[in-house]
Design an enzyme around this catalytic site. Structure first.
Site, PDB file in Angstrom:
ATOM      1  N   HIS A 230       0.830  -1.205   0.000  1.00  0.00           N
ATOM      2  CA  HIS A 230       0.000   0.000   0.000  1.00  0.00           C
ATOM      3  C   HIS A 230       0.867   1.260   0.000  1.00  0.00           C
ATOM      4  CE1 HIS A 230      -3.662   2.345   1.282  1.00  0.00           C
ATOM      5  NE2 HIS A 230      -2.712   3.152   1.733  1.00  0.00           N
ATOM      6  N   GLU A 231       1.784   1.349   0.952  1.00  0.00           N
ATOM      7  CA  GLU A 231       2.606   2.560   1.048  1.00  0.00           C
ATOM      8  C   GLU A 231       3.517   2.712  -0.163  1.00  0.00           C
ATOM      9  OE1 GLU A 231       1.733   4.679   3.093  1.00  0.00           O
ATOM     10  OE2 GLU A 231       0.487   3.366   4.332  1.00  0.00           O
TER      11      GLU A 231
ATOM     12  N   HIS B  99       1.760   4.603  -2.894  1.00  0.00           N
ATOM     13  CA  HIS B  99       1.870   6.060  -2.731  1.00  0.00           C
ATOM     14  C   HIS B  99       3.232   6.543  -3.235  1.00  0.00           C
ATOM     15  CE1 HIS B  99      -1.807   6.895  -0.636  1.00  0.00           C
ATOM     16  NE2 HIS B  99      -1.526   6.135   0.404  1.00  0.00           N
TER      17      HIS B  99
ATOM     18  N   PHE C 284      -8.219  14.036  13.352  1.00  0.00           N
ATOM     19  CA  PHE C 284      -7.937  15.117  14.306  1.00  0.00           C
ATOM     20  C   PHE C 284      -6.467  15.529  14.333  1.00  0.00           C
ATOM     21  CE2 PHE C 284     -11.801  13.135  16.240  1.00  0.00           C
ATOM     22  CZ  PHE C 284     -12.649  14.195  15.981  1.00  0.00           C
TER      23      PHE C 284
ATOM     24  N   GLY D  83      -4.374  14.442  11.380  1.00  0.00           N
ATOM     25  CA  GLY D  83      -3.883  14.138  10.041  1.00  0.00           C
ATOM     26  C   GLY D  83      -4.635  14.966   9.024  1.00  0.00           C
ATOM     27  N   GLY D  84      -4.622  14.550   7.789  1.00  0.00           N
ATOM     28  CA  GLY D  84      -5.270  15.338   6.755  1.00  0.00           C
ATOM     29  C   GLY D  84      -6.621  14.821   6.325  1.00  0.00           C
TER      30      GLY D  84
END
Length: 807
Positions: free
Chosen positions: A588-589, A592, A722, A724-725
């Protein structure tokens, strides 16, 4: 785009952001006389220019004592230890706010000399940057950037070289330096670094606001959009102009006087609150340590979990702890928590650990509840200042979806999953009863993970722990890099030693075209370090691709990324032996990272992941997870770490069959998080009759087949929204999963075993989804690849919620 107020004067001070006040404001703390475990008495000879204030004893709170101790440690190792040295007493007074602006500016400049944070090196000096470098380094950088911004505003030309290029340089310099600081805080946290960030963060936020609210820049972008040269700009350049105009509006460029002042204060407060939220989560994770000494309490735990628990005990001072004999320590760190919930036979201990997990950061000094309430209140106020009804509308302004479309998708997926999730639950109850366990008659939330694993083992004859030896990290990365070579035509090679790293376990890699031409680099920090590293997994940019910022002799600056995971670390002499879920997380990472590294954009402001709409940015990452079930990929990396034996074929068949086990339940879990997020940021009224936890439970009745516990406080550790984005954006995982499943279906249609077709489709994916970055709207990018708009069919089929397509 980022932004800051003009500095009328520079301030210099060490990371010591609290004031000691025995009888009024004290201007300098110069000498600490005593410190003990139970209390800290400070006697201060205080000097305020010609005025002398007599010694006054202080008894500080526990939190203040921690900060003073951290300051003392910081001062001993720091070149900025001005408060303790007579030779630097003048600088110490400047740190206290005493002295001329010129003297303070000089102090800042002096401390920025030889600062590794400001070095113009090919790769950041992660090995050399320390907490003591942050305040002087960032303040010197902000001073330089302010000068550049003033110069830009005075000489503005509504053209690409006269506006966008100098703006990119300003944005990039701040992004790189602050990125280093933020990254180190996430992976190498310390009290000293926290204090330094807390000290300088307001200045950084002020500058980003100053930049984002620059009316001369905004007007110049408007002139570009409306001018004759508009049609001469490339698609990517036009996107940049449009994005800058939209972001300027969202940054408050249209606000005046008191409204702008209030908006800026809200931005400062939100930044502080998010930072504090994240710190509380990390601290509460570190704080919990369940010591077990009775072997009966760890019955059922596999060797890897026992070894990790013994390793944790040894780190806590229990010398000689072993996997077989203990003692063992269970923590709330995911590599410890999940195996315990999955395998521990002691039901009461599972309950205790589960309750601790869902109440993290919800009590005492670490309680995030008031922070959540304040964040929601401020986000709503900020939205209304901008003319929106709620924060969700602000969030959606820069996304593919609208609030209505996002909720429509979530409801479609929820209704498709609900009945199947009820069957999942009944299956667990029936199986527990068959095993003669009392849990079956009253299955609880701390039983779900345990009995799910038992049923999966029975139904598919798969034991996750027995799979670990086949998934050692070196073999998994070899398989992942081989897949990238096949799909995208790149070579990935180890380049350890080429760039400084922040921890000895961090690996560094180079990405090349098959011709051998270097195109990108990335760091990989794989292992959990709960004492200093926040939980979860993420990827972020270190440097972005940019033609403008190309080093001398090169066509473009090459992109650099970092991938961070928190997987099971090596135990003893063995390599990291991964769960299959950890394998999926690495894939997954890496997805990105691929979008960042394989970009074809030369315009830095839209290269890689920059300015890709948030609900599209998960497409490549979730796309890559699908390859974990591809036979050639899986069997190519599933090699026993001792014998080299390949995973048996029958095990692969079972693993693939188990892919959709409890998929409906997992779908509902994500829908629950996304729905709560949207509700809190659209219809929830802070300070009203309903609490945030009431909202969580109300939505849970529609999304959870077992109601949440009354004391559930998971929101207090929900860092995604809260800290993170993902505020009003958690739905993006499902939105992008629709895109990623449909994208993978293109490979299925081409024929997954047809190597030529896979390579051809992979190159097309690279040229579009990975290559175009933020330079084209994501829906158009998807249509470029797929030839049509996306459909939910592939996601539902992959999840076992639609019948499979006939062969």
């Amino acid at each position: 785009m980022a932004a800051c107020a003009l500095f009328s004067r520079l301030r210099y001070s060490p990371p010591f952001p609290f004031t000691l006040t025995p009888s009024g404001p004290l201007h300098a703390a110069i000498h600490f006389l005593s410190c003990s475990c139970s209390k800290l008495d400070i006697c201060l000879p205080l000097h305020c220019r010609s005025r002398h204030i007599s010694r006054a004893p202080l008894v500080l709170s526990r939190a203040e004592r921690r900060r003073v101790k951290a300051f003392l440690r910081w001062s001993q190792s720091s070149a900025e230890a001005a408060l303790l040295g007579k030779a630097q007493a003048g600088r110490g007074l400047a740190a206290a706010g005493i002295g001329s602006p010129k003297a303070m500016a000089t102090a800042v400049a002096e401390q920025a000399v030889d600062n590794p944070l400001l070095e113009d090196a090919e790769f950041p000096r992660f090995d050399a940057v320390e907490a003591r470098h942050v305040v002087p380094g960032i303040r010197q950088l902000l001073t330089d950037l302010e000068n550049e911004l003033v110069k830009l505003e005075a000489n503005l030309q509504p053209s690409w070289p006269g506006l966008v290029q100098p703006l990119e340089k300003i944005v990039d310099r701040l992004s790189v330096a602050w990125g280093v600081v933020s990254h180190l805080k996430a992976v190498k946290d310390s009290e000293e670094l926290r204090l330094a960030v807390e000290e300088v963060q307001p200045d950084k936020v002020a500058f980003t606001l100053r930049l984002g609210q620059s009316k001369p820049i905004f007007e110049a972008f408007k002139e570009m959009k409306e001018g004759q040269e508009w049609n001469t700009l490339s698609e990517a350049q036009q996107r940049i102009v449009e994005i800058q105009l939209k972001e300027a509006f969202l940054n408050g460029v249209g606000l005046e006087d008191e409204a702008r002042k209030r908006f800026n204060q809200i931005k400062q407060d939100l930044e502080k609150l998010s930072t504090k939220f994240s710190e509380h989560v990390l601290d509460s994770t570190k704080k919990y340590a369940k010591l077990l000494t009775d072997p009966r309490d760890v019955e059922g735990l596999p060797p890897t979990a026992l070894g990790l628990a013994a390793q944790a005990a040894e780190a806590k001072g229990y010398e000689g702890a072993t996997a077989d004999l203990g003692p063992w320590i269970i923590t709330l760190d995911i590599p410890s928590y999940i195996p315990f919930l999955k395998h521990a036979r002691n039901r009461s201990l599972r309950e205790e650990v589960y309750r601790a997990f869902i109440t993290q950061a919800s009590s005492g000094d670490l309680d995030n509840t008031p922070i959540i309430n304040k964040i929601l209140e401020l986000r709503l106020e900020k939205a209304k200042l901008l003319g929106y009804n709620n924060h969700a509308e602000v969030s959606m302004a820069l996304k593919m979806a609208t609030l209505e479309k996002a909720e429509e998708l979530l409801e479609q997926l929820r209704s498709s999953s609900w009945d199947a999730a009820l069957i999942d639950l009944q299956d667990l109850k029936d199986y527990a009863k068959e095993q003669g366990a009392p849990d079956g008659s009253n299955i609880c939330l701390w039983d779900i993970t345990f009995w799910s694993e038992r049923l999966r083992e029975a139904k598919f004859d798969i034991n996750e722990e027995e799979l670990r030896p086949y998934f050692s990290l070196p073999k998994v990365t070899d398989g992942l890099f081989s897949l990238a070579s096949t799909l995208f035509g790149v070579k990935i090679e180890a380049a350890d030693g080429l760039a400084p790293v922040w921890h000895k376990d961090v690996r560094f890699y180079q990405v090349k075209e098959l011709s051998g031409e270097p195109i990108a680099y990335f760091y990989f920090d794989a292992y959990s370090r709960p004492s200093e590293k926040r939980g979860g997994a993420w990827m972020d940019e270190v440097l972005g691709r940019s033609e403008l910022l190309a080093p001398k002799g090169r066509h473009a600056r090459l992109p650099v990324a970092h991938m961070v995971c928190n997987q099971t670390p090596p135990v003893g002499d063995e390599p990291s032996l991964m769960t299959f879920r950890e394998v999926e997380t690495v894939f997954h990472e890496f997805g990105h990272a691929l979008q960042h590294m394989l970009t074809r954009q030369n315009e830095g402001l839209v290269a890689g992941i920059r300015n890709v709409e948030w609900d599209a940015v998960e497409l490549p990452s979730q796309f890559m997870e699908n390859w974990c079930y591809h036979r050639a990929t899986l069997m190519g990396m599933a090699k026993h770490y001792k014998t080299g034996e390949t995973l048996p074929e029958e095990v692969y068949v079972k693993l693939k069959a188990a892919r959709n086990f409890r998929a409906a339940s997992m779908m509902l879990r994500q829908i629950h998080f996304a729905s709560v997020d949207l509700e809190l940021h659209s219809r929830f009224q802070p300070g009203g009759p309903e609490t945030v936890f009431d909202v969580d439970k109300r939505i849970g009745w529609r999304t959870q087949v077992i109601p949440l516990l009354p004391e559930d406080r998971f929101l207090c550790s929900f860092s995604h929204i809260f800290a993170g984005g993902y505020s009003a954006g958690y739905y993006s995982y499902k939105w992008a999963e629709v895109l990623s499943a449909d994208a993978f279906a293109a490979f299925e249609e081409a024929g997954l075993e047809n190597e030529v077709a896979v390579k051809e489709t992979g190159r097309k994916f690279r040229e579009t989804v990975l290559g175009l970055g933020g330079g084209r709207p994501p829906l158009q990018v998807f249509k470029d690849f797929r030839g049509r708009e996306p459909s939910t069919d592939a996601l539902l089929r992959h999840s076992g919620l639609l019948p499979a397509v006939a062969a």
